[in-house]
Design an enzyme around this catalytic site. Sequence first.
Site, short mmCIF file in Angstrom:
data_model
loop_
_atom_site.label_atom_id
_atom_site.label_comp_id
_atom_site.label_asym_id
_atom_site.label_seq_id
_atom_site.Cartn_x
_atom_site.Cartn_y
_atom_site.Cartn_z
N GLU A 53 0.82 -1.22 0.00
CA GLU A 53 0.00 0.00 0.00
C GLU A 53 0.85 1.26 0.00
O GLU A 53 1.92 1.31 0.62
CB GLU A 53 -0.91 -0.01 1.23
CG GLU A 53 -1.98 1.07 1.22
CD GLU A 53 -3.15 0.73 2.12
OE1 GLU A 53 -4.16 0.22 1.62
OE2 GLU A 53 -3.03 0.95 3.35
N LYS A 55 0.41 4.86 1.35
CA LYS A 55 -0.44 5.65 2.26
C LYS A 55 0.45 6.61 3.04
O LYS A 55 1.34 6.18 3.77
CB LYS A 55 -1.20 4.70 3.21
CG LYS A 55 -2.05 5.41 4.23
CD LYS A 55 -3.08 4.48 4.88
CE LYS A 55 -2.47 3.38 5.70
NZ LYS A 55 -3.50 2.64 6.46
N LYS A 115 -7.87 2.66 -3.51
CA LYS A 115 -8.44 2.60 -2.17
C LYS A 115 -9.05 3.95 -1.85
O LYS A 115 -8.35 4.94 -1.74
CB LYS A 115 -7.38 2.21 -1.14
CG LYS A 115 -8.00 1.74 0.17
CD LYS A 115 -6.96 1.17 1.09
CE LYS A 115 -7.62 0.54 2.31
NZ LYS A 115 -6.64 0.13 3.31
N GLU A 164 -15.02 -4.90 1.31
CA GLU A 164 -14.49 -4.93 2.67
C GLU A 164 -15.61 -5.01 3.71
O GLU A 164 -16.56 -4.25 3.67
CB GLU A 164 -13.67 -3.66 2.91
CG GLU A 164 -13.11 -3.54 4.33
CD GLU A 164 -12.30 -2.27 4.50
OE1 GLU A 164 -11.25 -2.15 3.84
OE2 GLU A 164 -12.72 -1.40 5.28
N ASN A 185 -11.56 -6.56 7.34
CA ASN A 185 -10.72 -5.54 7.98
C ASN A 185 -10.59 -5.87 9.46
O ASN A 185 -11.58 -6.00 10.18
CB ASN A 185 -11.35 -4.15 7.80
CG ASN A 185 -10.36 -3.04 8.09
OD1 ASN A 185 -9.49 -3.18 8.95
ND2 ASN A 185 -10.48 -1.93 7.40
N GLU A 215 -7.13 -7.80 5.97
CA GLU A 215 -6.64 -6.42 5.88
C GLU A 215 -6.33 -5.85 7.27
O GLU A 215 -7.11 -6.02 8.20
CB GLU A 215 -7.70 -5.52 5.24
CG GLU A 215 -8.20 -5.98 3.89
CD GLU A 215 -9.37 -5.13 3.42
OE1 GLU A 215 -10.02 -5.53 2.45
OE2 GLU A 215 -9.65 -4.06 4.01
N SER A 216 -5.21 -5.15 7.36
CA SER A 216 -4.80 -4.41 8.56
C SER A 216 -4.27 -5.32 9.68
O SER A 216 -4.75 -6.43 9.89
CB SER A 216 -5.95 -3.56 9.13
OG SER A 216 -6.38 -2.61 8.20
#
Length: 262
Positions: A53, A55, A115, A164, A185, A215-216
């Site tokens: 990613e 970010k 995203k 998501e 997530n 995710e995350s």
Amino acid sequence: MNILDKIIADKFREIELKKSLIPVSQLENSVLFDRKCVSLAESIKTGSGIITEHKRRSPSKSVINQNLNVQDVAKGYENAEASGISVLTDGKYFGGSLEDLLYARASVQIPILRKEFMIDEYQITEAKAYGADAILLIASVLTQEQLIYLADAAKYLGMDVLLEVHNEEELEKSLRVNADMIGVNNRNLKTFEVSIDNSKKLAKLIPDGVVKVSESGISNTAAIAELKNYGYEGFLIGENFMKTDNPGAAAKEFITELKSKV
């Protein structure tokens, strides 16, 4: 009003402003609009499974990394053999832009996920015009009807859809959506606490034939090995790489270690 409500309220205003300046017809005439998309879902299944990613910052972490060029980060991720790159395009809360998407697209061949907080078909047309291969839909901010409509709009343009979810209720309303990937997530959007137990809990409820993405909160290869036992093939990792001085090198080290364990 929580942070997510604020983001969505701002997003509605932002889209209306953009529509008044750049009509859909202009987006459809862009150089990249007719480009054939590369499937992120297929890339996950045949490659490392790591979605890296770009970010710069986030509401929960403030500044993550504002010092790097998106094209250098994207090239580094491609060299690391990432399955895809997620590019944040929200400006106010994440410091991203559609230009980031464009520069990433010009720099790499691997699939790129836009995203963004998608709430309008206009954003999907934008994503295609700026070189995205896939879009993110967040179940917590959309109704079932909106999810179905936006996913179909993306599929019509040849893009993959990553849907998501955060909990069982969101997953339930997502089952009729034409999504290629369902992402769980692990971050609670209200408390910002993170736990991969969320992915484990929802794994068995995700239908076969859909690529499972966690995710995350994934910061080591042991967590990935654990999640693979629950059927996960894709792993979205952002801050773990972006907080370093060289995200590409960090991703390469991570993916090399992952390969040695498989």
